[in-house]
Design a protein around this motif. Sequence first.
Motif, PDB file in Angstrom:
ATOM      1  N   UNK A   1       0.885  -1.324   0.006  1.00 32.56           N
ATOM      2  CA  UNK A   1       0.200   0.065   0.112  1.00 32.56           C
ATOM      3  C   UNK A   1       0.979   1.354  -0.085  1.00 32.56           C
ATOM      4  N   UNK A   2       2.093   1.245  -0.684  1.00 34.74           N
ATOM      5  CA  UNK A   2       2.856   2.329  -0.797  1.00 34.74           C
ATOM      6  C   UNK A   2       2.962   2.765  -2.085  1.00 34.74           C
ATOM      7  N   UNK A   3       2.280   2.392  -2.914  1.00 37.24           N
ATOM      8  CA  UNK A   3       2.412   2.837  -4.425  1.00 37.24           C
ATOM      9  C   UNK A   3       0.879   2.403  -4.858  1.00 37.24           C
ATOM     10  N   UNK A   4       0.743   3.107  -6.065  1.00 38.27           N
ATOM     11  CA  UNK A   4      -0.599   2.735  -6.764  1.00 38.27           C
ATOM     12  C   UNK A   4      -0.210   2.854  -8.429  1.00 38.27           C
ATOM     13  N   UNK A   5      -0.846   1.951  -9.214  1.00 41.08           N
ATOM     14  CA  UNK A   5      -0.171   1.745 -10.669  1.00 41.08           C
ATOM     15  C   UNK A   5      -1.846   2.297 -11.082  1.00 41.08           C
ATOM     16  N   UNK A   6      -1.936   2.981 -12.184  1.00 40.37           N
ATOM     17  CA  UNK A   6      -3.218   3.316 -13.145  1.00 40.37           C
ATOM     18  C   UNK A   6      -2.807   2.443 -14.304  1.00 40.37           C
ATOM     19  N   UNK A   7      -3.813   1.901 -14.645  1.00 36.38           N
ATOM     20  CA  UNK A   7      -3.846   1.066 -15.458  1.00 36.38           C
ATOM     21  C   UNK A   7      -4.499   1.175 -16.888  1.00 36.38           C
ATOM     22  N   UNK A   8      -5.209   2.720 -16.963  1.00 41.87           N
ATOM     23  CA  UNK A   8      -5.687   3.028 -18.335  1.00 41.87           C
ATOM     24  C   UNK A   8      -4.563   3.041 -19.387  1.00 41.87           C
ATOM     25  N   UNK A   9      -4.916   3.722 -20.355  1.00 41.28           N
ATOM     26  CA  UNK A   9      -4.111   3.963 -21.559  1.00 41.28           C
ATOM     27  C   UNK A   9      -3.279   5.362 -21.554  1.00 41.28           C
ATOM     28  N   UNK A  10      -3.575   6.188 -20.563  1.00 45.13           N
ATOM     29  CA  UNK A  10      -3.129   7.590 -20.305  1.00 45.13           C
ATOM     30  C   UNK A  10      -1.421   7.392 -20.067  1.00 45.13           C
ATOM     31  N   UNK A  11      -0.805   6.293 -19.781  1.00 50.76           N
ATOM     32  CA  UNK A  11       0.338   6.401 -19.461  1.00 50.76           C
ATOM     33  C   UNK A  11       0.900   6.756 -18.066  1.00 50.76           C
ATOM     34  N   UNK A  12       0.051   6.879 -16.994  1.00 55.51           N
ATOM     35  CA  UNK A  12       0.680   7.414 -15.834  1.00 55.51           C
ATOM     36  C   UNK A  12       1.292   6.353 -14.996  1.00 55.51           C
ATOM     37  N   UNK A  13       0.815   5.142 -15.099  1.00 54.91           N
ATOM     38  CA  UNK A  13       1.877   4.060 -14.509  1.00 54.91           C
ATOM     39  C   UNK A  13       1.762   3.963 -12.920  1.00 54.91           C
ATOM     40  N   UNK A  14       3.024   3.596 -12.295  1.00 55.09           N
ATOM     41  CA  UNK A  14       3.107   3.498 -11.258  1.00 55.09           C
ATOM     42  C   UNK A  14       3.562   4.644 -10.541  1.00 55.09           C
ATOM     43  N   UNK A  15       2.832   4.870  -9.310  1.00 54.67           N
ATOM     44  CA  UNK A  15       3.140   6.565  -8.470  1.00 54.67           C
ATOM     45  C   UNK A  15       3.289   5.856  -7.182  1.00 54.67           C
ATOM     46  N   UNK A  16       4.366   6.566  -6.786  1.00 56.17           N
ATOM     47  CA  UNK A  16       4.916   6.304  -5.427  1.00 56.17           C
ATOM     48  C   UNK A  16       4.088   7.272  -4.481  1.00 56.17           C
ATOM     49  N   UNK A  17       3.711   6.546  -3.238  1.00 58.26           N
ATOM     50  CA  UNK A  17       2.723   7.590  -2.062  1.00 58.26           C
ATOM     51  C   UNK A  17       3.750   7.741  -0.925  1.00 58.26           C
ATOM     52  N   UNK A  18       3.572   9.092  -0.639  1.00 61.72           N
ATOM     53  CA  UNK A  18       4.340   9.601   0.557  1.00 61.72           C
ATOM     54  C   UNK A  18       3.478  10.176   1.393  1.00 61.72           C
ATOM     55  N   UNK A  19       3.236   9.596   2.715  1.00 65.96           N
ATOM     56  CA  UNK A  19       2.339  10.238   3.670  1.00 65.96           C
ATOM     57  C   UNK A  19       2.217   9.020   4.988  1.00 65.96           C
ATOM     58  N   UNK A  20       1.682   9.763   5.776  1.00 71.66           N
ATOM     59  CA  UNK A  20       1.533   9.032   7.282  1.00 71.66           C
ATOM     60  C   UNK A  20       0.359   8.194   7.536  1.00 71.66           C
ATOM     61  N   UNK A  21      -0.569   8.083   6.705  1.00 76.00           N
ATOM     62  CA  UNK A  21      -1.853   7.471   6.744  1.00 76.00           C
ATOM     63  C   UNK A  21      -1.709   5.880   6.639  1.00 76.00           C
ATOM     64  N   UNK A  22      -2.304   5.196   7.712  1.00 70.46           N
ATOM     65  CA  UNK A  22      -2.169   3.820   7.507  1.00 70.46           C
ATOM     66  C   UNK A  22      -3.300   3.245   6.583  1.00 70.46           C
ATOM     67  N   UNK A  23      -2.993   3.447   5.392  1.00 72.20           N
ATOM     68  CA  UNK A  23      -3.963   2.841   4.438  1.00 72.20           C
ATOM     69  C   UNK A  23      -4.062   1.256   4.430  1.00 72.20           C
ATOM     70  N   UNK A  24      -2.996   0.587   4.978  1.00 70.04           N
ATOM     71  CA  UNK A  24      -2.801  -0.923   4.862  1.00 70.04           C
ATOM     72  C   UNK A  24      -4.248  -1.298   5.847  1.00 70.04           C
ATOM     73  N   UNK A  25      -4.572  -0.784   6.656  1.00 66.93           N
ATOM     74  CA  UNK A  25      -5.728  -1.332   7.807  1.00 66.93           C
ATOM     75  C   UNK A  25      -6.972  -1.503   6.856  1.00 66.93           C
ATOM     76  N   UNK A  26      -7.273  -0.841   5.804  1.00 62.83           N
ATOM     77  CA  UNK A  26      -8.430  -0.936   5.098  1.00 62.83           C
ATOM     78  C   UNK A  26      -8.471  -2.050   4.192  1.00 62.83           C
ATOM     79  N   UNK A  27      -9.366  -2.625   3.756  1.00 65.19           N
ATOM     80  CA  UNK A  27      -9.727  -3.514   2.769  1.00 65.19           C
ATOM     81  C   UNK A  27      -9.806  -2.718   1.332  1.00 65.19           C
TER      82      UNK A  27
END
Length: 400
Positions: free
Chosen positions: A120-146
């Motif tokens: 849960x420290x990065x997100x990948x956008x899978x459409x054809x715009x070409x954004x790709x993998x984005x690293x996330x920087x922050x202190x929220x505990x996103x891993x707690x949520x489904x």
Amino acid sequence: MLVMEFKAVIKEPQKVAINEAIRTARFVRNKVLRYWMDNRGVGKKELYRYNTQLRDEFKFVKDLNSHACQASVENVERAIKRFFDNCKNKVPGKKGYPRFKKYSTSVEYKQSGWKLSPDKKSIKFTDNKGIGKVKLKGTWDLWRFDQKLIKRVRIVQRADGYYVQFCVKIDNSEQLEATGFTVGLDVGLKEFYTDSDGYSEPNPRFYKKGEKRARFYQRRVSRKNKGSSNRRKAINKLGRHHLKISRQRSEHAKRLARCVIRSNDLVAYEYLRVKNLVKNHCLAKSINDAGWYQFREWLEHFGQKFGRITVAVNPAYTSQNCSNCGEVVKKSLSTRTHVCKCGCQLDRDHNAARNILTRALGTVGHTGTYQNACGELASTFPGSDLVKQVNSLKQESPSF
């Protein structure tokens, strides 16, 4: 719904792809709005069908995730519904007719078009715009949520970079013990607010303190040639400065609202139409700098979160009426002390705050005084917990 925001660590090609996705979302919104204007009476299904036609007609629209295009259609739906609701309710002034967007700063995905990494420290956008993998920087505990609880993912562009927001569908309410205290708040320009117990919170005036620096950056922008890279850099510095002031104002309002709500079972405040108040050109800058509407929004948010009662009352004559006997004592705006023939002599804002609390208690059917059974006053001092009366101070966290 909980919104969690992370700073996005991206490269230059990803910036270009994100900007293209934002422009595409704005294009879809404006085209759907134009279709609604040209075909009055069309409903929700027709708007979505037209969105499908746009995807077939334009390749750059098809490259954007289909649910992101649907989110742009939903924005148009909300604007149309808000306009008709304002007309139906006969809201005074302009009704908010939907308008085209020349600039936009965000693109919103639903539950497809993206994929979170296992940590849960990065997100990948899978459409054809070409954004790709984005690293996330922050202190929220996103891993707690489904991941199924994440209903929206939004990319937001600001002056200091790009941010990724996650809208998580959870119940984040908390139950607090009753304090037995009630308070009325009167906001102002001299003091940020004065409560019914006589405590006044100073007005920080963030914009006024940073106005000299803002003028300096504005002069640098005006001296650069239009379309040059130096002008873009100067505009970015000016935007960063205004963003800093905006964040200061928001954090200040959030901190005070959280403290007030945690300290009292009922909070009463004025129902002010700031949009009308800023028509006074002599006071417009100071009113906007105070951030009254933001403070009210945070009061209502934390009131709902912590299960407290928040009451907005009509501000008419709260400064003129005597809080002790109810007699009308007319005074100009420059008169800062309320003096009544009954012997009541209070600060103007303190008198107004007591009147606001009295009206709120009459509205919700409560009866009581401004003190609790022990004769101790409720506190709204920022940074204090619920037991300031016994000198036990605890620091409040500004986060929520």
